[in-house]
Design a protein around this motif. Structure first.
Motif, PDB file in Angstrom:
ATOM      1  N   ASN A   1       0.859  -1.159   0.027  1.00 51.25           N
ATOM      2  CA  ASN A   1       0.156  -0.115   0.167  1.00 51.25           C
ATOM      3  C   ASN A   1       0.770   1.302   0.160  1.00 51.25           C
ATOM      4  OD1 ASN A   1      -2.583  -1.423  -0.009  1.00 51.25           O
ATOM      5  ND2 ASN A   1      -2.499  -1.459   1.998  1.00 51.25           N
ATOM      6  N   ASN A   2       2.060   0.928  -0.487  1.00 51.22           N
ATOM      7  CA  ASN A   2       2.874   2.243  -0.756  1.00 51.22           C
ATOM      8  C   ASN A   2       2.934   2.930  -2.004  1.00 51.22           C
ATOM      9  OD1 ASN A   2       3.866   1.838   1.878  1.00 51.22           O
ATOM     10  ND2 ASN A   2       5.437   0.518   0.966  1.00 51.22           N
ATOM     11  N   ASP A   3       2.900   4.058  -2.147  1.00 58.69           N
ATOM     12  CA  ASP A   3       2.932   4.986  -3.475  1.00 58.69           C
ATOM     13  C   ASP A   3       4.474   4.871  -3.811  1.00 58.69           C
ATOM     14  OD1 ASP A   3       0.691   5.889  -4.425  1.00 58.69           O
ATOM     15  OD2 ASP A   3       0.385   7.435  -2.967  1.00 58.69           O
ATOM     16  N   MET A   4       4.635   4.566  -5.016  1.00 57.12           N
ATOM     17  CA  MET A   4       6.081   4.263  -5.379  1.00 57.12           C
ATOM     18  C   MET A   4       7.233   5.285  -5.482  1.00 57.12           C
ATOM     19  SD  MET A   4       6.153   0.831  -5.240  1.00 57.12           S
ATOM     20  CE  MET A   4       7.678   0.709  -5.548  1.00 57.12           C
ATOM     21  N   ASP A   5       6.392   6.483  -5.700  1.00 55.35           N
ATOM     22  CA  ASP A   5       7.415   7.733  -5.828  1.00 55.35           C
ATOM     23  C   ASP A   5       7.833   8.033  -4.586  1.00 55.35           C
ATOM     24  OD1 ASP A   5       4.651   8.331  -4.892  1.00 55.35           O
ATOM     25  OD2 ASP A   5       4.630  10.115  -5.951  1.00 55.35           O
ATOM     26  N   LEU A   6       6.892   7.744  -3.166  1.00 57.70           N
ATOM     27  CA  LEU A   6       7.206   7.923  -1.940  1.00 57.70           C
ATOM     28  C   LEU A   6       8.365   6.851  -1.615  1.00 57.70           C
ATOM     29  CD1 LEU A   6       4.421   9.613  -1.890  1.00 57.70           C
ATOM     30  CD2 LEU A   6       4.223   8.845   0.566  1.00 57.70           C
ATOM     31  N   VAL A   7       8.419   5.851  -2.085  1.00 62.41           N
ATOM     32  CA  VAL A   7       9.212   4.586  -1.737  1.00 62.41           C
ATOM     33  C   VAL A   7      10.570   5.111  -2.456  1.00 62.41           C
ATOM     34  CG1 VAL A   7       9.942   2.140  -2.669  1.00 62.41           C
ATOM     35  CG2 VAL A   7       7.692   2.723  -1.538  1.00 62.41           C
ATOM     36  N   ARG A   8      10.708   5.526  -3.376  1.00 64.49           N
ATOM     37  CA  ARG A   8      11.910   6.106  -4.083  1.00 64.49           C
ATOM     38  C   ARG A   8      12.523   7.181  -3.379  1.00 64.49           C
ATOM     39  NH1 ARG A   8       8.927   4.847  -8.924  1.00 64.49           N
ATOM     40  NH2 ARG A   8       8.266   7.181  -8.997  1.00 64.49           N
ATOM     41  N   ARG A   9      11.516   8.258  -2.910  1.00 64.19           N
ATOM     42  CA  ARG A   9      12.251   9.198  -2.051  1.00 64.19           C
ATOM     43  C   ARG A   9      12.940   8.696  -0.646  1.00 64.19           C
ATOM     44  NH1 ARG A   9      10.619  15.553  -0.563  1.00 64.19           N
ATOM     45  NH2 ARG A   9      12.545  16.060   0.117  1.00 64.19           N
ATOM     46  N   TYR A  10      12.084   7.704  -0.195  1.00 63.29           N
ATOM     47  CA  TYR A  10      12.744   7.116   1.074  1.00 63.29           C
ATOM     48  C   TYR A  10      13.911   6.368   0.838  1.00 63.29           C
ATOM     49  CZ  TYR A  10      12.920   4.065   5.064  1.00 63.29           C
ATOM     50  OH  TYR A  10      13.185   3.284   6.103  1.00 63.29           O
ATOM     51  N   VAL A  11      13.915   5.785  -0.241  1.00 65.81           N
ATOM     52  CA  VAL A  11      15.273   4.941  -0.422  1.00 65.81           C
ATOM     53  C   VAL A  11      16.260   5.812  -0.641  1.00 65.81           C
ATOM     54  CG1 VAL A  11      16.358   3.675  -2.223  1.00 65.81           C
ATOM     55  CG2 VAL A  11      14.200   2.881  -1.310  1.00 65.81           C
TER      56      VAL A  11
ATOM     57  N   LEU B   1      -8.015  11.169   3.139  1.00 67.92           N
ATOM     58  CA  LEU B   1      -7.458  10.006   3.896  1.00 67.92           C
ATOM     59  C   LEU B   1      -7.399   8.854   3.112  1.00 67.92           C
ATOM     60  CD1 LEU B   1      -9.168  10.053   7.587  1.00 67.92           C
ATOM     61  CD2 LEU B   1      -7.145  11.127   6.500  1.00 67.92           C
ATOM     62  N   VAL B   2      -6.662   7.669   3.247  1.00 72.87           N
ATOM     63  CA  VAL B   2      -6.494   6.629   2.190  1.00 72.87           C
ATOM     64  C   VAL B   2      -6.188   5.223   2.882  1.00 72.87           C
ATOM     65  CG1 VAL B   2      -4.055   7.121   2.000  1.00 72.87           C
ATOM     66  CG2 VAL B   2      -5.368   6.050  -0.059  1.00 72.87           C
ATOM     67  N   ASN B   3      -6.868   4.203   2.357  1.00 74.07           N
ATOM     68  CA  ASN B   3      -6.672   2.831   2.697  1.00 74.07           C
ATOM     69  C   ASN B   3      -7.030   2.686   3.992  1.00 74.07           C
ATOM     70  OD1 ASN B   3      -5.310   2.202   0.342  1.00 74.07           O
ATOM     71  ND2 ASN B   3      -3.276   2.981   1.084  1.00 74.07           N
ATOM     72  N   LEU B   4      -8.282   3.136   4.304  1.00 80.41           N
ATOM     73  CA  LEU B   4      -8.922   2.702   5.887  1.00 80.41           C
ATOM     74  C   LEU B   4      -9.541   1.679   5.605  1.00 80.41           C
ATOM     75  CD1 LEU B   4     -10.058   6.387   6.961  1.00 80.41           C
ATOM     76  CD2 LEU B   4      -7.992   5.192   7.448  1.00 80.41           C
TER      77      LEU B   4
ATOM     78  N   GLY C   1       5.233   9.402   9.706  1.00 78.36           N
ATOM     79  CA  GLY C   1       5.418   8.137  10.349  1.00 78.36           C
ATOM     80  C   GLY C   1       3.931   7.408  10.250  1.00 78.36           C
ATOM     81  N   ASP C   2       3.570   6.574  11.424  1.00 79.74           N
ATOM     82  CA  ASP C   2       2.520   5.570  11.218  1.00 79.74           C
ATOM     83  C   ASP C   2       1.067   6.880  10.894  1.00 79.74           C
ATOM     84  OD1 ASP C   2       3.838   3.613  11.946  1.00 79.74           O
ATOM     85  OD2 ASP C   2       3.508   3.804  14.141  1.00 79.74           O
ATOM     86  N   GLU C   3       1.000   7.890  11.092  1.00 75.06           N
ATOM     87  CA  GLU C   3      -0.175   8.867  10.723  1.00 75.06           C
ATOM     88  C   GLU C   3      -0.641   8.605   9.265  1.00 75.06           C
ATOM     89  OE1 GLU C   3      -2.284  10.650  12.654  1.00 75.06           O
ATOM     90  OE2 GLU C   3      -0.975  11.912  13.285  1.00 75.06           O
ATOM     91  N   THR C   4       0.492   8.352   8.380  1.00 78.03           N
ATOM     92  CA  THR C   4       0.210   8.264   6.867  1.00 78.03           C
ATOM     93  C   THR C   4      -0.344   6.969   6.325  1.00 78.03           C
ATOM     94  OG1 THR C   4       2.281   7.545   6.255  1.00 78.03           O
ATOM     95  CG2 THR C   4       2.062   9.818   6.425  1.00 78.03           C
ATOM     96  N   GLY C   5      -1.042   7.076   5.203  1.00 78.28           N
ATOM     97  CA  GLY C   5      -1.997   6.069   4.903  1.00 78.28           C
ATOM     98  C   GLY C   5      -1.240   5.237   3.366  1.00 78.28           C
ATOM     99  N   ASN C   6      -0.314   6.057   2.891  1.00 73.96           N
ATOM    100  CA  ASN C   6       0.029   5.691   1.555  1.00 73.96           C
ATOM    101  C   ASN C   6       1.688   5.178   1.635  1.00 73.96           C
ATOM    102  OD1 ASN C   6       0.298   8.602   2.185  1.00 73.96           O
ATOM    103  ND2 ASN C   6       0.650   8.751  -0.192  1.00 73.96           N
ATOM    104  N   PHE C   7       2.102   5.216   2.867  1.00 75.08           N
ATOM    105  CA  PHE C   7       3.633   4.689   2.979  1.00 75.08           C
ATOM    106  C   PHE C   7       3.892   4.229   4.168  1.00 75.08           C
ATOM    107  CE2 PHE C   7       8.102   5.452   4.102  1.00 75.08           C
ATOM    108  CZ  PHE C   7       8.602   4.579   2.855  1.00 75.08           C
ATOM    109  N   ARG C   8       4.512   3.109   4.315  1.00 70.79           N
ATOM    110  CA  ARG C   8       4.843   2.663   5.535  1.00 70.79           C
ATOM    111  C   ARG C   8       6.238   1.993   5.723  1.00 70.79           C
ATOM    112  NH1 ARG C   8       2.537  -3.067   8.431  1.00 70.79           N
ATOM    113  NH2 ARG C   8       4.350  -2.735  10.067  1.00 70.79           N
ATOM    114  N   ALA C   9       6.942   2.397   6.702  1.00 69.96           N
ATOM    115  CA  ALA C   9       8.247   1.758   6.956  1.00 69.96           C
ATOM    116  C   ALA C   9       8.678   1.727   8.339  1.00 69.96           C
ATOM    117  CB  ALA C   9       9.436   2.338   6.129  1.00 69.96           C
TER     118      ALA C   9
END
Length: 556
Positions: free
Chosen positions: A82-92, A235-238, A377-385
């Motif tokens: 449930n992660n947006d891939m643009d957020l994943v790339r920025r995280y990496v 909000l997203v993915n509830l 952090g855990d507040e978000t719905g489209n990125f988790r790590a």
């Protein structure tokens, strides 16, 4: 209810957990005046309160210059999907910088000499979870924030975002709990970072009589999500729920820290990954085969963590990890009971339905759909790590909020309609008689947990079940308007319950919208997975007619 004089800052951070303190540090480093509103004490609060020992991290010298294999392993892990891939790339791109920050500040990121990747791993695959010693991380982050001039208001839980007529952020409301009777505290701010953690206590614990026996921090209940929704954020993915695993009845998580094998009562391995305890891998069965516990229990079979063949050196390593993960109470109990890891097995169980899997929809700069509002952090719905996500996107949120605030002027948030409305509504909680004529927060907390577990839990969902559950929830919501409190502690719990009922309602609408079975969202009336809904997220936001549910594509 009395009011304190308004305070003023550039960036208001809601929550003094890992994400909140990282946001505060980053914003202060860029010259912003920062206030952190923290429910408890920032030295021991949030999901990182008692420690952590895994940080998802891409290190080029360890994983290679091309991060694609790392990203593939990350997305196939327990935090992927449930992660947006643009957020994943920025995280990496940025996560290793945060690891180096922590290392420089004194968090034990290289406790055994070098970067060490163990646990949460599949044999033959890239290992992506950095092992670290996080027992004292929160006091360290608090020290670093204070060194930079950040004001930390402990015992001031955040309650509401204030927006102006133009829809942009003007400040926030928190509650001063430092005295017996609470007071309203308005903070004028040019931007707000929401970092109040996960949604715990919405679903019932496996030990229903102990509502605070949760896998995550029981004081993280959804405040930021509820406030964001009321302010107009998407909000997203509830529709998704979370799950942990650990010692049965001891609901603290930390399954990847154990060096053992998931086994049946006779010691026979249940998963395909390891047959003997492995410090390097752990046993990934608890991460990827989430139905193992419920399936085996339905067959009359308990599930155990079997460490009987562990080497002495690895046993010491495991106990070190569990201490840094914050499982001290569990370890103390096992010691008191004369438990021998080489002779006895520990019964494990799933922590089903402990949290929602979604939250606030953010962009790559941690911005929400409301100008001036950010989340991390855990507040978000489209990125988790997990801890890594809190650190990295907390930093990103702080930088973005500080940059947004530059050149803007503070406004008199305390004079805006939202402040007056909040005061009028919540003063009544203290004015009502504290007797049996008004429901207590405990009664309503148990009620919302029961409804959510029975009608919107992870086992059986259907249109009829959820319609019935939503009817019960709305009926009980009327009782929320009658809650009473006689002191600051009870008042804090009352506003938590108010937010939980709202989040439960939004979860019902979101789950009813997804007419398929996907992951932990199991619809018996739609048992198939609809491939047309691959790469699509359920969204929900406030409208004049109530909650408005929709869809958006997952970012590539």
């Amino acid at each position: 209810m009395k009011q304190n004089p308004p305070l003023e800052c550039d960036v208001l951070v809601a929550g003094g957990g890992v994400a909140g303190l990282m946001a505060a540090i980053a914003a202060a480093d860029r010259g912003a005046k920062v206030i952190v509103a923290e429910k408890a004490n920032s030295k021991r609060s949030g999901s990182g309160a008692t420690g952590n020992d895994h940080f998802l991290c891409y290190i080029p010298e360890v994983h290679g210059e091309d991060p694609s294999e790392f990203i593939q392993e990350m997305e196939s892990s327990q935090i992927g999907g449930n992660n947006d891939m643009d957020l994943v790339r920025r995280y990496v791109d940025e996560c290793f910088d945060r690891v180096k920050d922590w290392d420089a500040w004194g968090v034990g990121m290289r406790e055994h000499g070098d970067w060490e990747f163990n646990g949460h791993a599949k044999p033959g695959h890239l290992k992506v979870w950095l092992k670290y010693a996080g027992r004292e991380q929160k006091p360290i982050f608090t020290r670093e924030a204070l060194k930079r001039g950040v004001t930390i208001l402990n015992h001031h839980p955040f309650a509401e975002v204030i927006t102006g007529e133009d829809g942009t952020v003007a400040g926030g409301i928190c509650v001063d709990l430092t005295e017996e009777i609470p007071k309203m505290q308005v903070i004028r701010a040019k931007s707000v970072v929401l970092a109040t953690g996960n949604v715990n206590r919405l679903f019932g614990s496996r030990t229903m009589g102990w509502m605070f026996n949760m896998a995550g921090c029981p004081s993280d209940v959804c405040t930021g999500r509820a406030a964001a929704y009321r302010a107009g954020a998407r909000l997203v993915n509830l529709d998704m729920t979370g799950m942990g695993a650990g010692c049965k009845y001891f609901n603290r998580g930390g399954k990847a820290t154990w060096i053992g094998v998931y086994s049946d009562i006779e010691g026979k391995p249940l998963g395909p990954f390891v047959t003997k305890p492995s410090k390097e891998y752990g046993d990934l069965a608890g991460d990827v085969w989430r139905e193992m516990f419920t399936l085996k229990n339905s067959q009359g079979e308990p599930v155990f963590m079997n460490c009987s063949e562990i080497q002495d050196e690895d046993l010491d390593y495991m106990l070190w990890g569990l201490t840094n993960e914050g499982n001290v109470a569990t370890m103390d109990h096992l010691k008191e009971e004369g438990f021998d890891f080489k002779k006895h097995m520990v019964e494990f169980d799933a922590k089903d339905g402990g949290s929602l899997g979604g939250g606030i929809d953010i962009d790559i700069n941690a911005g929400c759909t409301v100008p001036g509002l950010y989340a991390a952090g855990d507040e978000t719905g489209n990125f988790r790590a997990d801890m890594g996500g809190a650190a990295t996107f907390g930093h990103i949120a702080g930088v973005s909020a500080a940059e947004y605030s530059q050149g803007k002027e503070n406004r008199n948030a305390e004079q805006m309609p939202a402040a007056a409305e909040w005061l009028e509504k919540h003063s009544q909680i203290l004015e009502r008689p504290a007797d049996n004529s008004c429901p207590s927060w405990k009664e309503l907390n148990v009620a919302v947990q029961q409804v959510m577990s029975d009608y919107c839990g992870p086992y059986v969902r259907s249109e009829h079940m959820m319609q019935t559950g939503l009817t019960h929830l709305k009926r009980l919501q009327k009782q929320v308007e009658r809650m009473c409190a006689k002191n600051s502690h009870e008042f804090m719990r009352c506003i938590e319950v108010e937010d939980m009922f709202l989040m439960g309602e939004l979860a019902f609408y979101s789950a009813m919208e997804r007419k398929e079975t996907r992951g932990r969202h199991r619809r018996v009336d739609y048992p198939f997975t609809n491939s047309l809904l691959n790469q699509k997220f359920v969204t929900i936001e406030k409208s004049d007619k109530g909650p408005s549910v929709g869809w958006r594509d997952k970012h590539k």
